[in-house]
Motif scaffolding. Sequence first.
Motif, PDB file in Angstrom:
ATOM      1  N   GLN A  96       5.790   8.272  19.033  1.00  0.00           N
ATOM      2  CA  GLN A  96       5.684   6.824  18.895  1.00  0.00           C
ATOM      3  C   GLN A  96       4.403   6.490  18.129  1.00  0.00           C
ATOM      4  O   GLN A  96       3.380   7.163  18.296  1.00  0.00           O
ATOM      5  CB  GLN A  96       5.648   6.137  20.259  1.00  0.00           C
ATOM      6  CG  GLN A  96       6.896   6.325  21.088  1.00  0.00           C
ATOM      7  CD  GLN A  96       8.113   5.633  20.483  1.00  0.00           C
ATOM      8  OE1 GLN A  96       7.982   4.701  19.689  1.00  0.00           O
ATOM      9  NE2 GLN A  96       9.297   6.103  20.853  1.00  0.00           N
ATOM     10  N   PRO A  97       4.424   5.457  17.290  1.00  0.00           N
ATOM     11  CA  PRO A  97       3.202   5.085  16.576  1.00  0.00           C
ATOM     12  C   PRO A  97       2.157   4.515  17.525  1.00  0.00           C
ATOM     13  O   PRO A  97       2.472   4.003  18.605  1.00  0.00           O
ATOM     14  CB  PRO A  97       3.685   4.027  15.586  1.00  0.00           C
ATOM     15  CG  PRO A  97       4.914   3.449  16.213  1.00  0.00           C
ATOM     16  CD  PRO A  97       5.568   4.579  16.960  1.00  0.00           C
ATOM     17  N   LYS A  99      -3.887   9.666  17.612  1.00  0.00           N
ATOM     18  CA  LYS A  99      -3.636   8.382  18.261  1.00  0.00           C
ATOM     19  C   LYS A  99      -4.870   7.899  19.035  1.00  0.00           C
ATOM     20  O   LYS A  99      -5.180   6.701  19.037  1.00  0.00           O
ATOM     21  CB  LYS A  99      -2.439   8.490  19.201  1.00  0.00           C
ATOM     22  CG  LYS A  99      -1.114   8.674  18.473  1.00  0.00           C
ATOM     23  CD  LYS A  99       0.007   8.862  19.467  1.00  0.00           C
ATOM     24  CE  LYS A  99       1.315   9.164  18.763  1.00  0.00           C
ATOM     25  NZ  LYS A  99       2.407   9.420  19.703  1.00  0.00           N
ATOM     26  N   HIS A 135       7.191  11.387  12.357  1.00  0.00           N
ATOM     27  CA  HIS A 135       6.894   9.956  12.136  1.00  0.00           C
ATOM     28  C   HIS A 135       6.159   9.423  13.350  1.00  0.00           C
ATOM     29  O   HIS A 135       6.758   8.984  14.320  1.00  0.00           O
ATOM     30  CB  HIS A 135       8.196   9.177  11.940  1.00  0.00           C
ATOM     31  CG  HIS A 135       7.977   7.721  11.643  1.00  0.00           C
ATOM     32  ND1 HIS A 135       7.812   6.781  12.627  1.00  0.00           N
ATOM     33  CD2 HIS A 135       7.880   7.052  10.462  1.00  0.00           C
ATOM     34  CE1 HIS A 135       7.641   5.591  12.087  1.00  0.00           C
ATOM     35  NE2 HIS A 135       7.671   5.734  10.781  1.00  0.00           N
ATOM     36  N   HIS A 136       4.832   9.511  13.337  1.00  0.00           N
ATOM     37  CA  HIS A 136       4.058   9.036  14.475  1.00  0.00           C
ATOM     38  C   HIS A 136       2.768   8.369  14.049  1.00  0.00           C
ATOM     39  O   HIS A 136       1.839   8.234  14.814  1.00  0.00           O
ATOM     40  CB  HIS A 136       3.757  10.193  15.443  1.00  0.00           C
ATOM     41  CG  HIS A 136       3.080  11.371  14.802  1.00  0.00           C
ATOM     42  ND1 HIS A 136       3.767  12.514  14.479  1.00  0.00           N
ATOM     43  CD2 HIS A 136       1.807  11.567  14.389  1.00  0.00           C
ATOM     44  CE1 HIS A 136       2.925  13.389  13.927  1.00  0.00           C
ATOM     45  NE2 HIS A 136       1.741  12.833  13.862  1.00  0.00           N
ATOM     46  N   ALA A 137       2.708   7.943  12.840  1.00  0.00           N
ATOM     47  CA  ALA A 137       1.465   7.308  12.369  1.00  0.00           C
ATOM     48  C   ALA A 137       1.304   5.937  12.988  1.00  0.00           C
ATOM     49  O   ALA A 137       2.258   5.302  13.389  1.00  0.00           O
ATOM     50  CB  ALA A 137       1.505   7.181  10.859  1.00  0.00           C
TER      51      ALA A 137
END
Length: 243
Positions: free
Chosen positions: A34-35, A75, A241-243
């Motif tokens: 998750q972003p 993150k 896809h976690h930016a």
Amino acid sequence: MSAQALQTVLQTMENAARRAGRPTPRLLAVSKRQPATAIADLAVLWRSLPPDITAAAGEPAPAFGENYVQEAKAKQADLSGLALEWHLIGHLQSNKAADAAAIFDWVQTVDRPTLVEALGRHRAADRPPLDVLVQVNIDDETSKHGCHPDAVAALAAAIAAQPRLVLRGLMAIPAPDPDVERRRSAFQRTRVLFDALQRTYPRVDTLSMGMSDDFAIAIEEGSTMVRLGTALFGQRPPRGHHA
């Protein structure tokens, strides 16, 4: 996610606990892939809810569970302004133990003595001791990490002997059986191991079991922490896809 969706998850947790006559467990939001924006949004939503709704499940904010050390590190840098608690819930390679000991508050996937030693050695003296859970492979699946149930006692003793670690309990992921009663049996067997651990180590207080498709059953069988991803965030973004 919406405030209503979060309230629904918390209400489901509370209802399951009430049915079983147990305290409401703590919520661990599984944020892998998750972003950072989704994590921040959930933290803001959580704090917008009335305290009587959120207090039982982890006031003042839910903890967040990550599978990968490098992803979590990125993150945390993006979210450094938020006071969040971070749990590692993915398999930990020994060569990542130093980084894990530095950036996580909890490691839920301790499953071998070499990892115990590495985490204990690398946890800095200026940080609180690292909270750890023994991951037990309750259904003895060859494809899953976790120690054999018979190895829990020895691994717990190794953790308890480390001054920079705190043994908090057990974590388990039952086999994904479509028959929910078989999963219930796995939760029950894990609870038996947990109760035995508590008798030896009174500070043990955490039984981490139950995910988005079976958390109500896990709560009924004694879970004190549920790990929810899809139920909170919806389907995960594609890998990478976690930016």
